[in-house]
Design a protein around this motif. Structure first.
Motif, PDB file in Angstrom:
ATOM      1  N   ALA A  11      34.790  42.444 -28.837  1.00 48.12           N
ATOM      2  CA  ALA A  11      34.674  40.984 -28.760  1.00 48.12           C
ATOM      3  C   ALA A  11      35.160  40.336 -30.058  1.00 48.12           C
ATOM      4  O   ALA A  11      35.793  39.275 -30.036  1.00 48.12           O
ATOM      5  CB  ALA A  11      33.234  40.574 -28.464  1.00 48.12           C
ATOM      6  N   GLN A  12      34.891  40.995 -31.173  1.00 44.44           N
ATOM      7  CA  GLN A  12      35.372  40.487 -32.452  1.00 44.44           C
ATOM      8  C   GLN A  12      36.900  40.479 -32.467  1.00 44.44           C
ATOM      9  O   GLN A  12      37.518  39.515 -32.919  1.00 44.44           O
ATOM     10  CB  GLN A  12      34.845  41.333 -33.608  1.00 44.44           C
ATOM     11  CG  GLN A  12      35.318  40.864 -34.961  1.00 44.44           C
ATOM     12  CD  GLN A  12      34.821  41.723 -36.111  1.00 44.44           C
ATOM     13  OE1 GLN A  12      34.077  42.670 -35.907  1.00 44.44           O
ATOM     14  NE2 GLN A  12      35.230  41.398 -37.301  1.00 44.44           N
ATOM     15  N   LEU A  13      37.509  41.541 -31.963  1.00 41.90           N
ATOM     16  CA  LEU A  13      38.974  41.590 -31.885  1.00 41.90           C
ATOM     17  C   LEU A  13      39.518  40.466 -30.997  1.00 41.90           C
ATOM     18  O   LEU A  13      40.534  39.836 -31.323  1.00 41.90           O
ATOM     19  CB  LEU A  13      39.434  42.947 -31.346  1.00 41.90           C
ATOM     20  CG  LEU A  13      39.171  44.161 -32.233  1.00 41.90           C
ATOM     21  CD1 LEU A  13      39.572  45.447 -31.512  1.00 41.90           C
ATOM     22  CD2 LEU A  13      39.909  44.026 -33.556  1.00 41.90           C
ATOM     23  N   GLN A  14      38.825  40.202 -29.893  1.00 39.31           N
ATOM     24  CA  GLN A  14      39.242  39.126 -28.985  1.00 39.31           C
ATOM     25  C   GLN A  14      39.128  37.771 -29.683  1.00 39.31           C
ATOM     26  O   GLN A  14      40.016  36.927 -29.551  1.00 39.31           O
ATOM     27  CB  GLN A  14      38.392  39.137 -27.702  1.00 39.31           C
ATOM     28  CG  GLN A  14      38.486  40.393 -26.884  1.00 39.31           C
ATOM     29  CD  GLN A  14      39.875  40.666 -26.353  1.00 39.31           C
ATOM     30  OE1 GLN A  14      40.633  39.753 -26.059  1.00 39.31           O
ATOM     31  NE2 GLN A  14      40.225  41.922 -26.245  1.00 39.31           N
ATOM     32  N   ILE A  21      32.135  34.526 -32.034  1.00 34.18           N
ATOM     33  CA  ILE A  21      32.288  35.205 -30.752  1.00 34.18           C
ATOM     34  C   ILE A  21      31.610  34.366 -29.685  1.00 34.18           C
ATOM     35  O   ILE A  21      30.426  34.049 -29.791  1.00 34.18           O
ATOM     36  CB  ILE A  21      31.687  36.626 -30.797  1.00 34.18           C
ATOM     37  CG1 ILE A  21      32.465  37.495 -31.781  1.00 34.18           C
ATOM     38  CG2 ILE A  21      31.665  37.247 -29.409  1.00 34.18           C
ATOM     39  CD1 ILE A  21      31.861  38.865 -32.010  1.00 34.18           C
ATOM     40  N   TYR A  22      32.381  33.987 -28.669  1.00 34.53           N
ATOM     41  CA  TYR A  22      31.872  33.200 -27.549  1.00 34.53           C
ATOM     42  C   TYR A  22      31.783  34.083 -26.310  1.00 34.53           C
ATOM     43  O   TYR A  22      32.352  35.174 -26.271  1.00 34.53           O
ATOM     44  CB  TYR A  22      32.798  31.999 -27.288  1.00 34.53           C
ATOM     45  CG  TYR A  22      32.747  30.974 -28.395  1.00 34.53           C
ATOM     46  CD1 TYR A  22      31.691  30.084 -28.486  1.00 34.53           C
ATOM     47  CD2 TYR A  22      33.748  30.914 -29.356  1.00 34.53           C
ATOM     48  CE1 TYR A  22      31.629  29.150 -29.507  1.00 34.53           C
ATOM     49  CE2 TYR A  22      33.696  29.986 -30.383  1.00 34.53           C
ATOM     50  CZ  TYR A  22      32.634  29.106 -30.444  1.00 34.53           C
ATOM     51  OH  TYR A  22      32.569  28.188 -31.461  1.00 34.53           O
ATOM     52  N   GLU A  29      36.139  39.160 -22.042  1.00 35.42           N
ATOM     53  CA  GLU A  29      37.426  39.823 -22.262  1.00 35.42           C
ATOM     54  C   GLU A  29      37.215  41.235 -22.789  1.00 35.42           C
ATOM     55  O   GLU A  29      37.898  42.176 -22.358  1.00 35.42           O
ATOM     56  CB  GLU A  29      38.273  39.018 -23.243  1.00 35.42           C
ATOM     57  CG  GLU A  29      38.757  37.690 -22.706  1.00 35.42           C
ATOM     58  CD  GLU A  29      39.362  36.793 -23.776  1.00 35.42           C
ATOM     59  OE1 GLU A  29      39.565  37.242 -24.931  1.00 35.42           O
ATOM     60  OE2 GLU A  29      39.633  35.625 -23.464  1.00 35.42           O
ATOM     61  N   ALA A  30      36.276  41.401 -23.700  1.00 28.26           N
ATOM     62  CA  ALA A  30      35.988  42.716 -24.273  1.00 28.26           C
ATOM     63  C   ALA A  30      35.505  43.672 -23.190  1.00 28.26           C
ATOM     64  O   ALA A  30      35.954  44.830 -23.126  1.00 28.26           O
ATOM     65  CB  ALA A  30      34.941  42.591 -25.381  1.00 28.26           C
ATOM     66  N   LEU A  31      34.608  43.214 -22.358  1.00 28.40           N
ATOM     67  CA  LEU A  31      34.092  44.071 -21.288  1.00 28.40           C
ATOM     68  C   LEU A  31      35.194  44.463 -20.303  1.00 28.40           C
ATOM     69  O   LEU A  31      35.222  45.596 -19.814  1.00 28.40           O
ATOM     70  CB  LEU A  31      32.934  43.373 -20.563  1.00 28.40           C
ATOM     71  CG  LEU A  31      31.637  43.313 -21.378  1.00 28.40           C
ATOM     72  CD1 LEU A  31      30.682  42.295 -20.781  1.00 28.40           C
ATOM     73  CD2 LEU A  31      30.991  44.680 -21.470  1.00 28.40           C
ATOM     74  N   THR A  32      36.106  43.553 -20.040  1.00 33.69           N
ATOM     75  CA  THR A  32      37.229  43.864 -19.151  1.00 33.69           C
ATOM     76  C   THR A  32      38.130  44.924 -19.791  1.00 33.69           C
ATOM     77  O   THR A  32      38.501  45.907 -19.137  1.00 33.69           O
ATOM     78  CB  THR A  32      38.040  42.589 -18.830  1.00 33.69           C
ATOM     79  OG1 THR A  32      37.170  41.655 -18.197  1.00 33.69           O
ATOM     80  CG2 THR A  32      39.209  42.891 -17.919  1.00 33.69           C
ATOM     81  N   VAL A  33      38.464  44.739 -21.058  1.00 29.40           N
ATOM     82  CA  VAL A  33      39.301  45.698 -21.774  1.00 29.40           C
ATOM     83  C   VAL A  33      38.641  47.078 -21.795  1.00 29.40           C
ATOM     84  O   VAL A  33      39.309  48.102 -21.654  1.00 29.40           O
ATOM     85  CB  VAL A  33      39.581  45.214 -23.222  1.00 29.40           C
ATOM     86  CG1 VAL A  33      40.171  46.306 -24.090  1.00 29.40           C
ATOM     87  CG2 VAL A  33      40.493  43.998 -23.206  1.00 29.40           C
TER      88      VAL A  33
END
Length: 137
Positions: free
Chosen positions: A55-58, A67-68, A74-78
């Motif tokens: 999430a930090q990368l996103q 982080i929102y 998005e992180a969970l999808t990746v």
């Protein structure tokens, strides 16, 4: 590196982890050992760390410093958890809607009182009096 981060996170309360585990079990049918609870706690910490890092990368890719929920989704999808991403998106939408519909507090301010700054000084009994608020007589 990962071990250091896990140490910083501290321990998740075993009682809380045990409750989370038991929430999905038939009551009284099976017990959970303390070793299983501790192992689950370690897994949860690893998972949280993994999701937070992605999430930090996103967030950084979006040039954000916070982080929102969309970054978490998005992180969970990746990471291969699209169903969790969908749940986070839905939850964030419900929270945003609730915030929007929440009645705003009525703030009493000098500008809302209809009094000028001079009037507030001339009427020290007024609760809007700047003079009284700042310790005047």
């Amino acid at each position: 590196f990962r071990t250091a981060l896990l140490a910083k996170m501290g321990d998740l309360a075993n009682s809380r982890v045990n409750k989370l585990i038991k929430a999905n079990l038939d009551a009284g049918v099976i017990r959970v050992s303390s070793d299983a609870t501790e192992a689950t706690s370690k897994c949860l910490k690893e998972f949280i760390q993994l999701v937070a890092g992605q999430a930090q990368l996103q967030a950084e890719a979006a040039k954000k410093t916070t982080i929102y929920p969309e970054h978490l989704a998005e992180a969970l999808t990746v990471l291969g958890y699209p169903s969790y991403a969908k749940e986070i998106t839905e939850l964030a939408g419900k929270e945003a809607e609730a915030k929007k519909n929440k009645p705003k507090r009525n703030k009493k301010r000098l500008e809302d009182s209809g009094m000028s700054m001079q009037s507030s000084f001339m009427h020290p009994q007024s609760s809007q009096s700047v003079f009284c608020r700042h310790g005047g007589a």
